[in-house]
Motif scaffolding. Structure first.
Motif, PDB file in Angstrom:
ATOM      1  N   PRO A 142       0.808  -1.232   0.000  1.00  0.00           N
ATOM      2  CA  PRO A 142       0.000   0.000   0.000  1.00  0.00           C
ATOM      3  C   PRO A 142       0.837   1.275   0.000  1.00  0.00           C
ATOM      4  CG  PRO A 142       0.141  -0.835   2.228  1.00  0.00           C
ATOM      5  CD  PRO A 142       0.931  -1.786   1.362  1.00  0.00           C
ATOM      6  N   VAL A 143       1.575   1.472  -1.077  1.00  0.00           N
ATOM      7  CA  VAL A 143       2.327   2.722  -1.200  1.00  0.00           C
ATOM      8  C   VAL A 143       1.751   3.545  -2.338  1.00  0.00           C
ATOM      9  CG1 VAL A 143       4.483   1.910  -0.179  1.00  0.00           C
ATOM     10  CG2 VAL A 143       4.066   1.559  -2.622  1.00  0.00           C
ATOM     11  N   ARG A 144       1.788   4.841  -2.147  1.00  0.00           N
ATOM     12  CA  ARG A 144       1.301   5.762  -3.170  1.00  0.00           C
ATOM     13  C   ARG A 144       2.368   6.835  -3.395  1.00  0.00           C
ATOM     14  NH1 ARG A 144      -0.373   7.783   1.635  1.00  0.00           N
ATOM     15  NH2 ARG A 144      -0.394  10.057   1.845  1.00  0.00           N
ATOM     16  N   PRO A 145       2.398   7.443  -4.582  1.00  0.00           N
ATOM     17  CA  PRO A 145       3.362   8.506  -4.840  1.00  0.00           C
ATOM     18  C   PRO A 145       2.865   9.851  -4.305  1.00  0.00           C
ATOM     19  CG  PRO A 145       2.078   8.064  -6.815  1.00  0.00           C
ATOM     20  CD  PRO A 145       1.608   7.085  -5.767  1.00  0.00           C
ATOM     21  N   VAL A 146       3.733  10.580  -3.637  1.00  0.00           N
ATOM     22  CA  VAL A 146       3.439  11.950  -3.197  1.00  0.00           C
ATOM     23  C   VAL A 146       4.484  12.864  -3.824  1.00  0.00           C
ATOM     24  CG1 VAL A 146       3.143  13.524  -1.260  1.00  0.00           C
ATOM     25  CG2 VAL A 146       2.427  11.136  -1.041  1.00  0.00           C
ATOM     26  N   LYS A 147       4.021  13.738  -4.684  1.00  0.00           N
ATOM     27  CA  LYS A 147       4.927  14.581  -5.457  1.00  0.00           C
ATOM     28  C   LYS A 147       5.605  15.633  -4.580  1.00  0.00           C
ATOM     29  CE  LYS A 147       4.750  17.869  -9.349  1.00  0.00           C
ATOM     30  NZ  LYS A 147       3.849  18.466 -10.371  1.00  0.00           N
ATOM     31  N   GLY A 148       6.874  15.864  -4.874  1.00  0.00           N
ATOM     32  CA  GLY A 148       7.599  16.947  -4.225  1.00  0.00           C
ATOM     33  C   GLY A 148       8.441  17.689  -5.241  1.00  0.00           C
ATOM     34  N   GLN A 149       8.309  19.013  -5.268  1.00  0.00           N
ATOM     35  CA  GLN A 149       9.142  19.839  -6.133  1.00  0.00           C
ATOM     36  C   GLN A 149      10.234  20.479  -5.280  1.00  0.00           C
ATOM     37  OE1 GLN A 149       7.136  22.166  -9.283  1.00  0.00           O
ATOM     38  NE2 GLN A 149       5.184  21.454  -8.437  1.00  0.00           N
ATOM     39  N   VAL A 150      11.423  20.568  -5.854  1.00  0.00           N
ATOM     40  CA  VAL A 150      12.564  21.092  -5.110  1.00  0.00           C
ATOM     41  C   VAL A 150      13.418  21.945  -6.045  1.00  0.00           C
ATOM     42  CG1 VAL A 150      14.085  19.133  -5.583  1.00  0.00           C
ATOM     43  CG2 VAL A 150      14.350  20.414  -3.454  1.00  0.00           C
ATOM     44  N   GLY A 173       1.279  27.856   6.569  1.00  0.00           N
ATOM     45  CA  GLY A 173       0.868  26.461   6.600  1.00  0.00           C
ATOM     46  C   GLY A 173       1.692  25.527   5.736  1.00  0.00           C
ATOM     47  N   SER A 174       2.612  26.061   4.920  1.00  0.00           N
ATOM     48  CA  SER A 174       3.447  25.228   4.053  1.00  0.00           C
ATOM     49  C   SER A 174       4.859  25.129   4.621  1.00  0.00           C
ATOM     50  CB  SER A 174       3.521  25.815   2.638  1.00  0.00           C
ATOM     51  OG  SER A 174       2.248  25.831   2.033  1.00  0.00           O
ATOM     52  N   HIS A 175       5.387  23.915   4.614  1.00  0.00           N
ATOM     53  CA  HIS A 175       6.748  23.710   5.111  1.00  0.00           C
ATOM     54  C   HIS A 175       7.758  24.106   4.032  1.00  0.00           C
ATOM     55  CE1 HIS A 175       5.715  21.453   8.808  1.00  0.00           C
ATOM     56  NE2 HIS A 175       4.633  21.133   8.118  1.00  0.00           N
ATOM     57  N   VAL A 176       8.790  24.832   4.435  1.00  0.00           N
ATOM     58  CA  VAL A 176       9.880  25.172   3.525  1.00  0.00           C
ATOM     59  C   VAL A 176      11.182  24.965   4.274  1.00  0.00           C
ATOM     60  CG1 VAL A 176       9.871  27.646   4.121  1.00  0.00           C
ATOM     61  CG2 VAL A 176      10.769  26.897   1.897  1.00  0.00           C
ATOM     62  N   THR A 195       7.550  20.961  -1.963  1.00  0.00           N
ATOM     63  CA  THR A 195       6.094  20.899  -2.002  1.00  0.00           C
ATOM     64  C   THR A 195       5.632  19.492  -1.631  1.00  0.00           C
ATOM     65  OG1 THR A 195       6.028  20.259  -4.336  1.00  0.00           O
ATOM     66  CG2 THR A 195       6.032  22.617  -3.839  1.00  0.00           C
ATOM     67  N   THR A 196       4.380  19.364  -1.212  1.00  0.00           N
ATOM     68  CA  THR A 196       3.753  18.066  -0.947  1.00  0.00           C
ATOM     69  C   THR A 196       2.434  18.044  -1.699  1.00  0.00           C
ATOM     70  OG1 THR A 196       4.769  17.909   1.242  1.00  0.00           O
ATOM     71  CG2 THR A 196       2.857  16.522   0.824  1.00  0.00           C
ATOM     72  N   LEU A 250       8.900  11.711  -6.620  1.00  0.00           N
ATOM     73  CA  LEU A 250       7.787  11.041  -5.958  1.00  0.00           C
ATOM     74  C   LEU A 250       8.276  10.346  -4.693  1.00  0.00           C
ATOM     75  CD1 LEU A 250       6.148   9.464  -9.138  1.00  0.00           C
ATOM     76  CD2 LEU A 250       5.436  11.546  -7.941  1.00  0.00           C
ATOM     77  N   ARG A 251       7.724  10.741  -3.567  1.00  0.00           N
ATOM     78  CA  ARG A 251       8.018  10.057  -2.301  1.00  0.00           C
ATOM     79  C   ARG A 251       7.076   8.850  -2.178  1.00  0.00           C
ATOM     80  NH1 ARG A 251       6.536  15.318  -1.235  1.00  0.00           N
ATOM     81  NH2 ARG A 251       8.082  16.788  -0.427  1.00  0.00           N
ATOM     82  N   PRO A 252       7.574   7.722  -1.697  1.00  0.00           N
ATOM     83  CA  PRO A 252       6.693   6.563  -1.479  1.00  0.00           C
ATOM     84  C   PRO A 252       6.038   6.651  -0.101  1.00  0.00           C
ATOM     85  CG  PRO A 252       8.975   5.931  -1.120  1.00  0.00           C
ATOM     86  CD  PRO A 252       8.992   7.393  -1.476  1.00  0.00           C
TER      87      PRO A 252
END
Length: 393
Positions: free
Chosen positions: A229-237, A260-263, A278-279, A319-321
């Motif tokens: 049960p893994v899904r991709p979570v996009k992150g831009q850097v 509210g956004s982590h940086v 980004t998340t 993509l973070r798993p």
């Protein structure tokens, strides 16, 4: 015509990111005949990750169990890096520089105060600083910084250099690297027994480790009852360069919550500055967007105004798993011979040392070490399918 090794591999690792590489290296170090399959070993999420080793500042409510695993891995990092660098002669960019988490307004300050209390309740070391004390540590910070947490135990590493060193370590340890794609898991008599490659080759193995990050749930041949049960979570850097005239720009990792956004801003010794991340729950999309770049630069500018003077050298998305509880899946599945090492989400780089240790122990003894027992893949298999799919992030 199919080709086979003279005898089966002891271990076949599917996926050549940092988690797959460390698993293969440690397995080979235990004397197991090991192969790794990945079209681009050393790639994956490590190409995008910032490399913060932030067990303390990454603490989230409800993740105290994961904290134990994170801390156990953080403690292993200095010896792990020393061993890896000695084995390869390659640097990893490991820096024991500490982290400063700061607040820019009253709401953020209250949030950071709550986090500080949680850290202290959890037995963690962090020091509350006034805004003035934060700016004394990091003069480039915005004048409006209202306070912060100094965490000297949260360090950093360069994931790209780490991946390169791990690949070299694997090759020197005798790991056979197949630079191709796996098309299906090989299952014989209800047991994982190897893999089918894109060119039709079948690799035979006594045990298979699925360490393909976000793709771990996409492998054909895995039985339906063995959930991944893994899904991709996009992150831009973003990556910027600090010219010599601007150095030193930042002396340690600086992070904040802005609207509210982590940086975070991670300064490398080579003058690179990594800004992320980004998340985004957008499936398999890896597009770098103008909006994502804008938001990161906007928030980073509020934190460190001088950043807009720096050259922007790279934009990337990965993509973070992520698993349903944002914690990794480590160890045996319900299918004999198949193990998972995936779902590390935000903590893949941090958890690299202990993941290698956990998987090597499982592959040689069949047992999970104490710290890893809460993270068995089997914790999800008792849920009905529709409930599993709707688990909160």
């Amino acid at each position: 015509m199919h080709t086979y090794p003279r005898k089966p591999y002891d271990v076949l690792v599917v996926g050549g990111g940092i988690i797959g590489l460390v698993t293969a290296w440690r397995a080979a170090g235990r004397g197991l005949r090991t192969a790794l399959i990945d079209p681009e070993p050393g790639g994956g999420a490590a190409r995008v990750a910032a490399g913060m080793l932030a067990a303390v500042t990454e603490l989230h409510y409800g993740e105290q169990t994961l904290l134990g695993l994170n801390l156990a891995s953080a403690r292993r990092y200095p010896d792990f890096v020393a061993e890896l660098e000695e084995a390869t002669g390659l640097g990893t960019g490991y820096r024991a520089c500490g982290t400063l988490a700061v607040a820019l307004d009253a709401d953020d300050r209250a949030h950071l105060r709550d986090l500080h209390a949680l850290q202290r309740q959890s037995g963690l070391e962090s020091e509350w600083l006034s805004g003035r004390e934060c700016r004394r540590l990091e003069p480039m910070l915005a004048p409006g910084v209202r306070g912060g947490l100094r965490v000297d135990g949260d360090h950093q590493i360069d994931p790209r250099r780490l991946a390169a060193a791990l690949l070299t370590a694997c090759e020197r340890a005798g790991v056979t690297v197949h630079r191709t794609t796996v098309t299906a898991l090989r299952v014989v008599r209800d047991r994982a027994a190897g893999a089918l490659l894109a060119d039709g080759t079948e690799l035979v193995a006594d045990q298979v480790v699925l360490a393909a990050g976000s793709l771990s749930g996409q492998l054909a041949g895995v039985p339906d009852e063995v959930l991944v049960p893994v899904r991709p979570v996009k992150g831009q850097v973003l990556r910027l360069t600090v010219p010599p005239a601007y150095a030193p720009f930042l002396s340690r990792t600086v992070r904040a919550v802005v609207r509210g956004s982590h940086v975070y801003l991670v300064p490398r010794e080579n003058g690179e500055l990594v800004v992320g991340a980004t998340t985004e729950e957008l499936g398999w999309d890896t597009t770098v967007t103008a909006g994502g770049v804008y938001e990161l630069l906007r928030d980073a500018h509020e934190l460190v105004p001088g950043i807009t003077e720096l050259p922007l050298t790279e934009t990337r998305a990965g993509l973070r798993p992520a698993s349903p509880d944002n914690a990794p899946l480590l160890g045996p599945t319900a299918l004999p011979g198949l193990h998972l090492a995936t779902g590390h989400y935000r903590n893949g780089v941090l958890l690299t040392p202990i993941t290698g240790e956990v998987m090597a122990e499982v592959l040689t003894t069949g047992e999970l070490i104490h710290e890893a027992r809460p993270f068995t893949p089997r914790r999800f298999t008792s849920l009905p399918a529709d409930v599993r799919e709707e688990q909160p992030a």
